[in-house]
Design a protein around this motif. Structure first.
Motif, PDB file in Angstrom:
ATOM      1  N   ARG A 166       0.844  -1.191   0.000  1.00  0.00           N
ATOM      2  CA  ARG A 166       0.000   0.000   0.000  1.00  0.00           C
ATOM      3  C   ARG A 166       0.885   1.250   0.000  1.00  0.00           C
ATOM      4  O   ARG A 166       2.103   1.143   0.003  1.00  0.00           O
ATOM      5  CB  ARG A 166      -0.941  -0.002   1.196  1.00  0.00           C
ATOM      6  N   LYS A 167       0.210   2.382   0.009  1.00  0.00           N
ATOM      7  CA  LYS A 167       0.919   3.662  -0.071  1.00  0.00           C
ATOM      8  C   LYS A 167       0.468   4.552   1.093  1.00  0.00           C
ATOM      9  O   LYS A 167      -0.732   4.642   1.361  1.00  0.00           O
ATOM     10  CB  LYS A 167       0.579   4.322  -1.405  1.00  0.00           C
ATOM     11  N   GLU A 168       1.427   5.151   1.773  1.00  0.00           N
ATOM     12  CA  GLU A 168       1.112   6.068   2.873  1.00  0.00           C
ATOM     13  C   GLU A 168       1.906   7.353   2.672  1.00  0.00           C
ATOM     14  O   GLU A 168       3.078   7.310   2.273  1.00  0.00           O
ATOM     15  CB  GLU A 168       1.503   5.451   4.221  1.00  0.00           C
ATOM     16  N   TRP A 169       1.278   8.491   2.935  1.00  0.00           N
ATOM     17  CA  TRP A 169       1.988   9.752   2.826  1.00  0.00           C
ATOM     18  C   TRP A 169       1.575  10.717   3.935  1.00  0.00           C
ATOM     19  O   TRP A 169       0.467  10.641   4.452  1.00  0.00           O
ATOM     20  CB  TRP A 169       1.797  10.403   1.452  1.00  0.00           C
ATOM     21  N   VAL A 170       2.505  11.606   4.275  1.00  0.00           N
ATOM     22  CA  VAL A 170       2.280  12.617   5.307  1.00  0.00           C
ATOM     23  C   VAL A 170       2.802  13.949   4.783  1.00  0.00           C
ATOM     24  O   VAL A 170       3.880  14.004   4.191  1.00  0.00           O
ATOM     25  CB  VAL A 170       3.014  12.253   6.623  1.00  0.00           C
ATOM     26  N   ARG A 171       2.029  14.998   5.003  1.00  0.00           N
ATOM     27  CA  ARG A 171       2.455  16.340   4.588  1.00  0.00           C
ATOM     28  C   ARG A 171       2.375  17.277   5.775  1.00  0.00           C
ATOM     29  O   ARG A 171       1.437  17.221   6.565  1.00  0.00           O
ATOM     30  CB  ARG A 171       1.569  16.856   3.453  1.00  0.00           C
ATOM     31  N   GLU A 172       3.362  18.142   5.869  1.00  0.00           N
ATOM     32  CA  GLU A 172       3.374  19.156   6.919  1.00  0.00           C
ATOM     33  C   GLU A 172       3.822  20.470   6.310  1.00  0.00           C
ATOM     34  O   GLU A 172       4.842  20.530   5.622  1.00  0.00           O
ATOM     35  CB  GLU A 172       4.309  18.735   8.065  1.00  0.00           C
ATOM     36  N   GLY A 173       3.068  21.527   6.565  1.00  0.00           N
ATOM     37  CA  GLY A 173       3.374  22.818   5.962  1.00  0.00           C
ATOM     38  C   GLY A 173       2.837  22.913   4.537  1.00  0.00           C
ATOM     39  O   GLY A 173       2.025  22.094   4.094  1.00  0.00           O
ATOM     40  N   ARG A 174       3.306  23.899   3.785  1.00  0.00           N
ATOM     41  CA  ARG A 174       2.867  24.118   2.395  1.00  0.00           C
ATOM     42  C   ARG A 174       3.787  23.398   1.426  1.00  0.00           C
ATOM     43  O   ARG A 174       5.009  23.495   1.529  1.00  0.00           O
ATOM     44  CB  ARG A 174       2.883  25.613   2.057  1.00  0.00           C
ATOM     45  N   VAL A 175       3.201  22.694   0.462  1.00  0.00           N
ATOM     46  CA  VAL A 175       3.968  22.079  -0.637  1.00  0.00           C
ATOM     47  C   VAL A 175       3.213  22.375  -1.938  1.00  0.00           C
ATOM     48  O   VAL A 175       2.494  21.526  -2.463  1.00  0.00           O
ATOM     49  CB  VAL A 175       4.144  20.563  -0.440  1.00  0.00           C
ATOM     50  N   PRO A 176       3.335  23.605  -2.493  1.00  0.00           N
ATOM     51  CA  PRO A 176       2.554  24.004  -3.683  1.00  0.00           C
ATOM     52  C   PRO A 176       3.174  23.461  -4.975  1.00  0.00           C
ATOM     53  O   PRO A 176       3.968  24.135  -5.634  1.00  0.00           O
ATOM     54  CB  PRO A 176       2.599  25.532  -3.619  1.00  0.00           C
ATOM     55  N   LEU A 177       2.804  22.252  -5.358  1.00  0.00           N
ATOM     56  CA  LEU A 177       3.426  21.597  -6.512  1.00  0.00           C
ATOM     57  C   LEU A 177       3.033  22.232  -7.843  1.00  0.00           C
ATOM     58  O   LEU A 177       3.735  22.049  -8.838  1.00  0.00           O
ATOM     59  CB  LEU A 177       3.048  20.107  -6.520  1.00  0.00           C
ATOM     60  N   GLN A 178       1.904  22.952  -7.896  1.00  0.00           N
ATOM     61  CA  GLN A 178       1.477  23.561  -9.152  1.00  0.00           C
ATOM     62  C   GLN A 178       2.030  24.973  -9.344  1.00  0.00           C
ATOM     63  O   GLN A 178       1.844  25.568 -10.400  1.00  0.00           O
ATOM     64  CB  GLN A 178      -0.055  23.604  -9.211  1.00  0.00           C
ATOM     65  N   THR A 179       2.702  25.505  -8.328  1.00  0.00           N
ATOM     66  CA  THR A 179       3.274  26.856  -8.427  1.00  0.00           C
ATOM     67  C   THR A 179       4.675  26.771  -9.013  1.00  0.00           C
ATOM     68  O   THR A 179       5.575  26.200  -8.391  1.00  0.00           O
ATOM     69  CB  THR A 179       3.330  27.518  -7.030  1.00  0.00           C
ATOM     70  N   LEU A 180       4.870  27.337 -10.202  1.00  0.00           N
ATOM     71  CA  LEU A 180       6.154  27.206 -10.894  1.00  0.00           C
ATOM     72  C   LEU A 180       7.288  27.930 -10.178  1.00  0.00           C
ATOM     73  O   LEU A 180       8.431  27.478 -10.207  1.00  0.00           O
ATOM     74  CB  LEU A 180       6.034  27.726 -12.332  1.00  0.00           C
ATOM     75  N   ARG A 181       7.001  29.035  -9.528  1.00  0.00           N
ATOM     76  CA  ARG A 181       8.066  29.785  -8.853  1.00  0.00           C
ATOM     77  C   ARG A 181       8.447  29.149  -7.510  1.00  0.00           C
ATOM     78  O   ARG A 181       9.409  29.588  -6.872  1.00  0.00           O
ATOM     79  CB  ARG A 181       7.660  31.240  -8.646  1.00  0.00           C
ATOM     80  N   ALA A 182       7.701  28.124  -7.072  1.00  0.00           N
ATOM     81  CA  ALA A 182       8.014  27.447  -5.812  1.00  0.00           C
ATOM     82  C   ALA A 182       9.278  26.610  -5.978  1.00  0.00           C
ATOM     83  O   ALA A 182       9.409  25.844  -6.931  1.00  0.00           O
ATOM     84  CB  ALA A 182       6.847  26.564  -5.386  1.00  0.00           C
ATOM     85  N   ASN A 183      10.204  26.771  -5.053  1.00  0.00           N
ATOM     86  CA  ASN A 183      11.457  26.006  -5.074  1.00  0.00           C
ATOM     87  C   ASN A 183      11.202  24.655  -4.403  1.00  0.00           C
ATOM     88  O   ASN A 183      11.301  24.511  -3.191  1.00  0.00           O
ATOM     89  CB  ASN A 183      12.556  26.787  -4.349  1.00  0.00           C
ATOM     90  N   ILE A 184      10.856  23.652  -5.216  1.00  0.00           N
ATOM     91  CA  ILE A 184      10.543  22.305  -4.720  1.00  0.00           C
ATOM     92  C   ILE A 184      11.744  21.394  -4.970  1.00  0.00           C
ATOM     93  O   ILE A 184      12.180  21.217  -6.107  1.00  0.00           O
ATOM     94  CB  ILE A 184       9.297  21.711  -5.421  1.00  0.00           C
ATOM     95  N   ASP A 185      12.262  20.832  -3.900  1.00  0.00           N
ATOM     96  CA  ASP A 185      13.352  19.855  -4.010  1.00  0.00           C
ATOM     97  C   ASP A 185      12.724  18.469  -3.910  1.00  0.00           C
ATOM     98  O   ASP A 185      12.171  18.106  -2.870  1.00  0.00           O
ATOM     99  CB  ASP A 185      14.372  20.074  -2.903  1.00  0.00           C
ATOM    100  N   TYR A 186      12.807  17.713  -5.006  1.00  0.00           N
ATOM    101  CA  TYR A 186      12.156  16.392  -5.071  1.00  0.00           C
ATOM    102  C   TYR A 186      13.208  15.296  -5.191  1.00  0.00           C
ATOM    103  O   TYR A 186      14.237  15.479  -5.846  1.00  0.00           O
ATOM    104  CB  TYR A 186      11.215  16.329  -6.270  1.00  0.00           C
ATOM    105  N   ALA A 187      12.943  14.172  -4.542  1.00  0.00           N
ATOM    106  CA  ALA A 187      13.874  13.039  -4.632  1.00  0.00           C
ATOM    107  C   ALA A 187      13.111  11.737  -4.505  1.00  0.00           C
ATOM    108  O   ALA A 187      12.077  11.662  -3.820  1.00  0.00           O
ATOM    109  CB  ALA A 187      14.943  13.127  -3.545  1.00  0.00           C
ATOM    110  N   TYR A 188      13.629  10.709  -5.170  1.00  0.00           N
ATOM    111  CA  TYR A 188      13.077   9.353  -5.065  1.00  0.00           C
ATOM    112  C   TYR A 188      14.216   8.404  -4.737  1.00  0.00           C
ATOM    113  O   TYR A 188      15.284   8.469  -5.343  1.00  0.00           O
ATOM    114  CB  TYR A 188      12.418   8.929  -6.379  1.00  0.00           C
ATOM    115  N   THR A 189      14.000   7.563  -3.751  1.00  0.00           N
ATOM    116  CA  THR A 189      15.008   6.559  -3.396  1.00  0.00           C
ATOM    117  C   THR A 189      14.306   5.282  -2.957  1.00  0.00           C
ATOM    118  O   THR A 189      13.074   5.246  -2.829  1.00  0.00           O
ATOM    119  CB  THR A 189      15.940   7.089  -2.283  1.00  0.00           C
TER     120      THR A 189
END
Length: 212
Positions: A166-189
């Motif tokens: 299954r899949k579980e996720w947790v978010r805390e604070g703002r993570v505006p993925l659709q905002t282009l000017r947002a500095n989002i650091d993404y990683a997969y491991t």
């Protein structure tokens, strides 16, 4: 069904830049892309314990400049301080590169602000059989101490050894993925546990970049 895109590729030219910086004609382009891939793969494999966050490759006239961003520069430099020279010779011999290679080490002072390093730490906790919810909670605490504006962590697979993945996720604070000017650091491991592979995705929101 939502149409997903890679957060970093989505923002290239706005808040993100390419990990390789060079130009070539169409005849040699594919060879240079393969060479970049081989350089990155070899460095990540041989220096897997050096907490490498990013490998930037710049090509100039007859020279390849490799910038390694790491939280543990001492592991790369070695006890005698000849680690860079050794790595340079290994790259030339193993990958059969005839051009001059220059290796630079850039130290990361805040490793918990790098998504890939935080993901690697969570993977290590999961491989030590720490409960996934506890690992997520500790990962969020580490990120909050480094003053990120928001974080989202998702883990998928046979969580805690359950029969059904299954899949579980947790978010805390703002993570505006659709905002282009947002500095989002993404990683997969990945975490290689005794009951299978767990996929870990991390999004870190570090604020907005506004061009003036």
């Amino acid at each position: 069904m939502g149409q997903k895109t890679h957060p970093s590729g989505f923002r290239i030219g706005i808040t993100e830049s390419h990990k390789s910086s060079w130009f070539s004609d169409m005849k040699t382009y594919s060879n240079l892309v393969e060479e970049d891939y081989n350089i990155r793969s070899y460095i990540e494999k041989t220096l897997s314990k050096a907490s490498i966050a990013k490998i930037q490759i710049d090509r100039k006239l007859g020279q390849i400049e490799v910038n390694i961003y790491t939280a543990r520069p001492g592991i790369i430099l070695g006890k005698m301080g000849n680690g860079i020279e050794l790595l340079r010779s290994q790259l030339k011999n193993q990958l059969k590169i005839d051009r001059k290679i220059r290796v630079n080490i850039v130290e990361i002072t805040e490793p918990d602000r790098e998504a890939i390093l935080l993901g690697q730490w969570i993977a290590q906790q999961l491989e030590k059989r720490v409960a996934f919810r506890r690992a997520i909670r500790q990962g969020i605490q580490r990120a909050n101490k480094s003053n990120v504006e928001g974080i989202k962590i998702q883990i998928a697979g046979r969580l805690n050894g359950a029969e059904i993945a299954r899949k579980e996720w947790v978010r805390e604070g703002r993570v505006p993925l659709q905002t282009l000017r947002a500095n989002i650091d993404y990683a997969y491991t990945r975490a290689h546990t005794i009951y299978g592979i767990l996929g870990i995705k991390i999004w870190l929101f570090k604020g907005e970049k506004i061009k003036i």
